[in-house]
Design a protein around this motif. Structure first.
Motif, PDB file in Angstrom:
ATOM      1  N   TRP A  68       0.931  -1.461   0.318  1.00 19.10           N
ATOM      2  CA  TRP A  68       0.453   0.169   0.007  1.00 19.10           C
ATOM      3  C   TRP A  68       0.957   1.676   0.127  1.00 19.10           C
ATOM      4  O   TRP A  68       1.142   2.600  -0.904  1.00 19.10           O
ATOM      5  CB  TRP A  68      -0.860  -0.145   1.117  1.00 19.10           C
ATOM      6  CG  TRP A  68      -1.474   1.003   1.613  1.00 19.10           C
ATOM      7  CD1 TRP A  68      -2.768   1.243   1.145  1.00 19.10           C
ATOM      8  CD2 TRP A  68      -1.603   2.383   2.162  1.00 19.10           C
ATOM      9  NE1 TRP A  68      -3.721   2.627   1.445  1.00 19.10           N
ATOM     10  CE2 TRP A  68      -2.884   3.050   2.148  1.00 19.10           C
ATOM     11  CE3 TRP A  68      -0.724   2.252   2.734  1.00 19.10           C
ATOM     12  CZ2 TRP A  68      -2.928   4.107   2.792  1.00 19.10           C
ATOM     13  CZ3 TRP A  68      -0.566   3.570   4.011  1.00 19.10           C
ATOM     14  CH2 TRP A  68      -1.734   4.632   3.561  1.00 19.10           C
TER      15      TRP A  68
ATOM     16  N   LEU B  42      -1.307  10.031 -10.874  1.00 23.43           N
ATOM     17  CA  LEU B  42      -2.736   9.499 -11.405  1.00 23.43           C
ATOM     18  C   LEU B  42      -2.912   8.684 -10.931  1.00 23.43           C
ATOM     19  O   LEU B  42      -4.252   8.199 -10.362  1.00 23.43           O
ATOM     20  CB  LEU B  42      -3.042  10.353 -12.848  1.00 23.43           C
ATOM     21  CG  LEU B  42      -3.238  10.944 -13.273  1.00 23.43           C
ATOM     22  CD1 LEU B  42      -4.350  10.761 -14.991  1.00 23.43           C
ATOM     23  CD2 LEU B  42      -4.296  11.661 -12.309  1.00 23.43           C
ATOM     24  N   LEU B  43      -1.549   7.530 -10.484  1.00 22.69           N
ATOM     25  CA  LEU B  43      -1.874   6.429  -9.900  1.00 22.69           C
ATOM     26  C   LEU B  43      -0.859   6.257  -8.423  1.00 22.69           C
ATOM     27  O   LEU B  43      -0.603   5.598  -7.612  1.00 22.69           O
ATOM     28  CB  LEU B  43      -0.578   5.167 -10.813  1.00 22.69           C
ATOM     29  CG  LEU B  43      -1.757   4.950 -12.542  1.00 22.69           C
ATOM     30  CD1 LEU B  43      -0.579   4.246 -13.186  1.00 22.69           C
ATOM     31  CD2 LEU B  43      -2.983   4.372 -12.133  1.00 22.69           C
TER      32      LEU B  43
ATOM     33  N   LEU C  37      -1.198   7.087  -4.445  1.00 24.44           N
ATOM     34  CA  LEU C  37      -2.829   7.255  -3.535  1.00 24.44           C
ATOM     35  C   LEU C  37      -2.675   8.700  -3.022  1.00 24.44           C
ATOM     36  O   LEU C  37      -2.191   9.400  -2.883  1.00 24.44           O
ATOM     37  CB  LEU C  37      -2.061   6.530  -2.568  1.00 24.44           C
ATOM     38  CG  LEU C  37      -2.347   5.113  -2.401  1.00 24.44           C
ATOM     39  CD1 LEU C  37      -2.095   4.524  -1.119  1.00 24.44           C
ATOM     40  CD2 LEU C  37      -3.663   4.536  -2.810  1.00 24.44           C
TER      41      LEU C  37
ATOM     42  N   ASN D 264      -8.164  11.327   1.173  1.00 19.69           N
ATOM     43  CA  ASN D 264      -9.451  12.116   1.593  1.00 19.69           C
ATOM     44  C   ASN D 264      -9.950  11.778   2.338  1.00 19.69           C
ATOM     45  O   ASN D 264     -10.353  10.820   3.110  1.00 19.69           O
ATOM     46  CB  ASN D 264     -10.314  11.778   0.145  1.00 19.69           C
ATOM     47  CG  ASN D 264     -10.713  13.368   0.310  1.00 19.69           C
ATOM     48  OD1 ASN D 264     -11.148  14.143  -0.055  1.00 19.69           O
ATOM     49  ND2 ASN D 264     -11.423  12.765  -1.871  1.00 19.69           N
TER      50      ASN D 264
ATOM     51  N   SER E 191     -10.300   8.497   2.905  1.00 19.47           N
ATOM     52  CA  SER E 191     -10.700   7.226   2.365  1.00 19.47           C
ATOM     53  C   SER E 191      -9.141   6.972   1.449  1.00 19.47           C
ATOM     54  O   SER E 191      -8.692   7.710   1.610  1.00 19.47           O
ATOM     55  CB  SER E 191     -11.325   7.644   1.320  1.00 19.47           C
ATOM     56  OG  SER E 191     -11.478   8.643   0.598  1.00 19.47           O
ATOM     57  N   ASP E 192      -8.742   5.949   1.170  1.00 17.51           N
ATOM     58  CA  ASP E 192      -7.767   5.989   0.298  1.00 17.51           C
ATOM     59  C   ASP E 192      -8.200   5.679  -1.285  1.00 17.51           C
ATOM     60  O   ASP E 192      -8.636   4.544  -1.496  1.00 17.51           O
ATOM     61  CB  ASP E 192      -6.869   5.370   0.602  1.00 17.51           C
ATOM     62  CG  ASP E 192      -7.224   3.710   0.402  1.00 17.51           C
ATOM     63  OD1 ASP E 192      -6.579   2.455   0.736  1.00 17.51           O
ATOM     64  OD2 ASP E 192      -8.381   3.512   0.872  1.00 17.51           O
ATOM     65  N   LYS E 193      -7.783   6.324  -2.452  1.00 18.24           N
ATOM     66  CA  LYS E 193      -8.345   5.878  -3.685  1.00 18.24           C
ATOM     67  C   LYS E 193      -7.107   6.131  -5.064  1.00 18.24           C
ATOM     68  O   LYS E 193      -5.874   7.193  -4.183  1.00 18.24           O
ATOM     69  CB  LYS E 193      -9.029   7.150  -4.120  1.00 18.24           C
ATOM     70  CG  LYS E 193     -10.385   6.872  -3.461  1.00 18.24           C
ATOM     71  CD  LYS E 193     -10.781   5.412  -3.858  1.00 18.24           C
ATOM     72  CE  LYS E 193     -12.073   5.030  -2.536  1.00 18.24           C
ATOM     73  NZ  LYS E 193     -12.974   4.099  -2.478  1.00 18.24           N
ATOM     74  N   LEU E 194      -7.109   6.585  -6.011  1.00 18.13           N
ATOM     75  CA  LEU E 194      -5.451   6.173  -6.517  1.00 18.13           C
ATOM     76  C   LEU E 194      -6.253   8.494  -7.169  1.00 18.13           C
ATOM     77  O   LEU E 194      -7.451   8.203  -6.880  1.00 18.13           O
ATOM     78  CB  LEU E 194      -5.959   5.358  -7.994  1.00 18.13           C
ATOM     79  CG  LEU E 194      -5.081   3.506  -7.659  1.00 18.13           C
ATOM     80  CD1 LEU E 194      -5.381   3.330  -8.370  1.00 18.13           C
ATOM     81  CD2 LEU E 194      -3.818   4.008  -6.975  1.00 18.13           C
TER      82      LEU E 194
ATOM     83  N   TYR F 208      -6.324   9.272  -9.265  1.00 15.85           N
ATOM     84  CA  TYR F 208      -7.139   9.970 -10.668  1.00 15.85           C
ATOM     85  C   TYR F 208      -8.436  10.215 -10.420  1.00 15.85           C
ATOM     86  O   TYR F 208      -9.272  10.747 -10.924  1.00 15.85           O
ATOM     87  CB  TYR F 208      -6.864   8.554 -11.723  1.00 15.85           C
ATOM     88  CG  TYR F 208      -7.517   7.674 -12.063  1.00 15.85           C
ATOM     89  CD1 TYR F 208      -7.133   6.478 -10.914  1.00 15.85           C
ATOM     90  CD2 TYR F 208      -8.995   7.466 -12.458  1.00 15.85           C
ATOM     91  CE1 TYR F 208      -7.057   5.367 -10.956  1.00 15.85           C
ATOM     92  CE2 TYR F 208      -9.481   6.779 -11.971  1.00 15.85           C
ATOM     93  CZ  TYR F 208      -9.075   5.074 -11.657  1.00 15.85           C
ATOM     94  OH  TYR F 208      -9.071   3.615 -11.632  1.00 15.85           O
ATOM     95  N   THR F 209      -8.807   9.194  -9.645  1.00 13.24           N
ATOM     96  CA  THR F 209     -10.257   9.154  -8.584  1.00 13.24           C
ATOM     97  C   THR F 209     -10.815  10.328  -8.739  1.00 13.24           C
ATOM     98  O   THR F 209     -11.519  11.415  -8.997  1.00 13.24           O
ATOM     99  CB  THR F 209     -11.430   8.015  -8.287  1.00 13.24           C
ATOM    100  OG1 THR F 209      -9.882   8.493  -6.455  1.00 13.24           O
ATOM    101  CG2 THR F 209     -10.754   6.950  -8.348  1.00 13.24           C
ATOM    102  N   ASN F 210      -9.955  11.036  -7.949  1.00 10.73           N
ATOM    103  CA  ASN F 210     -10.199  11.996  -7.276  1.00 10.73           C
ATOM    104  C   ASN F 210      -9.602  13.424  -8.232  1.00 10.73           C
ATOM    105  O   ASN F 210     -10.503  14.234  -7.715  1.00 10.73           O
ATOM    106  CB  ASN F 210      -9.606  12.650  -5.991  1.00 10.73           C
ATOM    107  CG  ASN F 210      -9.824  12.310  -4.974  1.00 10.73           C
ATOM    108  OD1 ASN F 210     -10.342  11.854  -4.172  1.00 10.73           O
ATOM    109  ND2 ASN F 210      -8.338  11.383  -3.633  1.00 10.73           N
ATOM    110  N   ASP F 211      -8.979  13.705  -9.073  1.00  9.10           N
ATOM    111  CA  ASP F 211      -9.020  14.718  -9.909  1.00  9.10           C
ATOM    112  C   ASP F 211      -9.768  14.503 -10.498  1.00  9.10           C
ATOM    113  O   ASP F 211      -9.881  15.248 -11.170  1.00  9.10           O
ATOM    114  CB  ASP F 211      -7.030  14.097 -10.727  1.00  9.10           C
ATOM    115  CG  ASP F 211      -7.338  14.923 -11.561  1.00  9.10           C
ATOM    116  OD1 ASP F 211      -7.285  14.252 -13.094  1.00  9.10           O
ATOM    117  OD2 ASP F 211      -6.394  15.966 -11.660  1.00  9.10           O
TER     118      ASP F 211
END
Lengths: 169, 631
Positions: free
Chosen positions: B138, B180-181, B183, B186, B214-217, B219-222
């Motif tokens: 992670w 983008l990849l 982590l 948020n 939350s932990d996201k790659l 690109y999702t937040n972007d």
């Protein structure tokens, strides 16, 4: 009569084969979509709590978040690329049209492809996209269909011509 | 360990003694004491350490942890008893490893053990235990180069996002993939879909929601912020040594997914991130109390801490434009013939692109098509489910043409970076001034606005105003205080894009709810009112804009309803602001127009201070000279 029955049997078997002979990658994309809860980002969940982005009303999350909080079967590799394609399809589509871009690079990186192969692979994918876009009905396809198509095209190349440059991650 | 890591003075003597003891203990080099040799007093002292409290998310000594998830605690009393949790953590360190090493406490709580290892001899401790494979996969610490905190610009379409947002991003060497990849972490409320707006507001204000990291790659937040909500982002890359960086990452691993209570005004994204940065850096970001803690406030406090502690906390600030801003830039960069081709392409739904682009060289035709693709991406996202099929078809027409042309070499966008909101004055304003009126004696004026982004200030939004609880009171020569004005909320959104999009609405709007005091027929009257107006705005240059609006007013007096047309000009320069507003209010049912004129001149003296001269004429002329402090 026997010969016609045999022919019928062969024809029926061929038909059955064709019906059942979905491409492996298509099945894979469908499995990933279902097992890993993709699509939350572009379509609202039904009831489940998902939005953790500054109390924004209409943003969702994708279940394939990272290697930590997702299940073992939804980590990395094809699951990551499937989610990226599904979520960022418009951006990847545009990057492919232009020939380069951050989302396209992210996709090829997620697929485990060496940087040196990106240009050639991108050009190959661009050709594939052009063929897809030229098909009638492309504009009315769902995001799922378009993403599945791109996923299949990607892994045809990653597992084929570019197998030496890509791990599939 | 230096003293500046410590939280400042506590109110009571006994607490002060405890704090002094803690200071002395942590000021000394850590003596490696075995966990078995720790006395009760030593355990209690460690448990009282501010970093242990921070690791457990205990907001103040003696309070319970803000974390509600029971699996965050190793002791059944861990949420309420920091000592018990410390003891349980020490015991769990020595627990045997079974077939699921990732579930061992040393893998679940790496930050705790990293911190404990500085104060206690933990047998066999290593900074990174290779048995903790899930954490290693992670965190990817070997690729991690830095950590950023992102400031996302405000978003008028969602009241909860009006004041912006903050999140954390890990930075590895991703080059052209633009991180983008990586982590990104948020923090926000867990809001059910289709929540009714009033419920949403009340629950958000009064702690009716659970929240989580939350932990996201990234690109999702972007995609959400830059490509769906079209918000700009400022990437603040932090100065963290390897130890601090790893401690922060490890602690994020510990808290991701844990539930806390969300309070929109206080315990929000910015507050939680500030807690984390305090843990990692030791900088005091939360010591000063606030009525509320909006995202930009955290970045102001980072800046304050840098000045106060004479240390760098921020390495660099990088501006990341929204997809909308990038699109406008592309349009503006087209030559006239190219822009005309793009406009024509949009007007005819991309039905005749071949003919439209034929006069252009292939490279420029590609640039026009790339711009059209960006335009249609914007339109499709902005239109949401209401996007017409014809728009999608037009986009795909453009796509087909673009794919028939060669790929282009990547070109840097060249967008002029926008100054971060945190580089401007802080949003809270307190002002004192002297005033003169043509009818009446001189007076003093006091003003307080906890959130003030207006044209007269030096933190104004790019094309608008947002002020909350703007309170103005006048004090006469006898010390009598009278409310002059109270704007509960004042919002103005001017559409002044100098690079307008084809077919874009040019409508501007404004809204205001408040109380005003005005001279009418020789007497002072206090009225409640609410107004909403629409109009047009124009920008003649980056520093000069004008607007014309028509407001509909609901008021308590002198009549129930009113119409209020108005004109305004605003001039903005680095350290000067000037504005002029003309208006007139027609009280429906009364045959009278009440005209007014307001001129305002501001000068910034420093990051925190500004001086203002305001002249307002209605039934009389009032002039006020004031000094404002921003914090």
């Amino acid at each position: 009569m026997k010969k016609s029955k045999a022919l019928n049997l062969v024809a029926a078997s061929a038909a059955l084969f064709l019906v059942c002979a979905q491409p492996a990658s298509a099945r894979e994309f469908a499995d990933i979509y279902t097992d890993c809860g993709l699509g939350a980002m572009i379509a609202p969940n039904n009831g489940a709590v998902a939005a953790v982005t500054n109390v924004t009303w209409d943003s969702g999350t994708t279940a394939v978040s990272s290697d930590a909080s997702s299940a073992e079967s939804c980590k990395g590799g094809k699951k990551k690329t499937a989610a990226l394609i599904l979520d960022a399809y418009p951006q990847i589509e545009r990057d492919l049209a232009q020939g380069s871009g951050a989302h396209l690079t992210a996709l090829l990186t997620a697929a485990g492809c060496k940087t040196q192969s990106h240009r050639e692979l991108a050009a190959s994918l661009r050709t594939g996209l052009a063929a897809s876009v030229a098909q009638p009905g492309y504009s009315t396809q769902t995001r799922y269909d378009q993403a599945q198509g791109m996923f299949n095209q990607l892994y045809e190349r990653v597992d084929g011509e570019f197998a030496g440059a890509c791990t599939g991650a | 360990m230096t003293l500046h890591f410590l939280i400042p003075a506590v109110p009571h003597f006994r607490c002060a003694v405890a704090a002094l003891c803690t200071m002395l203990c942590v000021a000394m080099p850590a003596a490696a004491v075995s966990a078995d040799e720790l006395s009760d007093a030593a355990v209690e002292q460690l448990a009282a350490h501010w970093q242990w409290q921070r690791l457990l998310h205990i907001p103040q000594p003696g309070r319970i942890s803000d974390i509600r998830s029971t699996d965050f605690f190793l002791s059944e009393h861990g949420r309420t008893d920091a000592v018990a949790e410390l003891r349980a953590t020490l015991r769990a360190y020595a627990a045997p490893w079974d077939g699921q090493p990732d579930m061992h406490a040393r893998c679940r709580f790496p930050a705790r053990y990293r911190w404990l290892s500085r104060h206690v001899d933990l047998p066999g401790y290593v900074h990174r235990d290779t048995r903790c494979q899930r954490f290693e996969q992670w965190a990817r610490l070997d690729q991690l180069q830095s950590i950023s905190v992102l400031l996302v610009s405000g978003y008028f379409a969602n009241p909860a996002s009006t004041f912006g947002h903050a999140l954390i991003k890990f930075n590895s060497n991703q080059g052209a993939a633009a991180g983008l990849l990586d982590l990104s972490i948020n923090y926000g409320a867990l809001v059910p879909e289709n929540e009714w707006a009033p419920v949403y507001v009340l629950r958000g204000l009064f702690g009716g929601y659970e929240a989580a990291f939350s932990d996201k790659l990234h690109y999702t937040n972007d995609l959400v912020y830059a490509h769906t909500e079209f918000r700009d982002v400022w990437d603040y890359e932090l100065v963290l040594d390897e130890d601090a960086r790893e401690l922060l990452v490890m602690h994020l691993w510990e808290v991701v997914g844990r539930k806390l209570t969300y309070y929109f005004l206080t315990d929000n994204c910015a507050y939680r991130i500030a807690e984390l940065l305090e843990l990692a850096t030791g900088a005091q970001l939360l010591a000063r109390s606030s009525v509320w803690f909006i995202p930009v406030e955290m970045f102001h406090r980072l800046d304050d801490a840098q000045r106060r502690d004479h240390r760098r906390l921020v390495n660099a600030v990088r501006f990341v434009p929204s997809a909308e801003r990038s699109l406008r830039h592309r349009l503006a960069a087209l030559a006239p013939a190219e822009a005309a081709a793009a406009t024509q392409g949009i007007a005819d739904g991309a039905a005749h692109l071949q003919r439209t682009l034929q006069p252009l060289p292939e490279e420029r035709a590609s640039a026009v098509l790339d711009t059209l693709l960006a335009y249609y991406e914007y339109q499709i996202v902005a239109g949401g489910s209401a996007v017409r099929p014809a728009v999608r078809e037009a986009k795909d027409q453009v796509l087909r043409h673009r794919l028939s042309l060669p790929a282009s070499e990547p070109v840097a966008p060249g967008i002029e970076p926008l100054m971060s909101p945190a580089a401007a004055t802080a949003p809270m304003e307190v002002a004192m001034g002297l005033g003169h009126a043509t009818q009446g004696p001189p007076f003093m004026r006091a003003r307080w606005a906890p959130v003030s982004y207006d044209f007269a200030s030096f933190n104004g939004l790019e094309t608008g105003e947002l002020t909350v609880m703007d309170l103005v009171a006048d004090i006469d020569m006898h010390g009598v205080v009278r409310l002059e004005q109270l704007d509960l909320v004042r919002v103005r959104k001017l559409t002044v894009n100098r690079m307008p999009l084809p077919q874009e609405s040019r409508l501007s709007w404004q809204a205001r709810i408040g109380i005003r005091r005005e001279l009418r027929d020789g007497d002072k009257h206090t009225d409640e009112f609410a107004s909403f107006g629409v109009g047009r705005a124009v920008s003649w240059s980056p520093s000069l804009l004008g607007y014309a609006m028509l407001d509909a007013v609901v008021q308590s007096a002198p009549s129930r309803f009113a119409l209020e047309p108005g004109l305004g000009i605003v001039s903005r320069h680095a350290n000067w602001r000037a504005s002029l507003a003309l208006g007139s209010r027609q009280d429906i049912g009364l045959r009278r127009w009440r005209g007014h004129l307001a001129a305002h001149l501001s000068h910034r003296l420093s990051q925190q201070e500004s001086v203002h001269l305001e002249v307002r004429q209605d039934e009389q002329v009032r002039t006020v000279l004031s000094l404002a402090h921003h914090w």
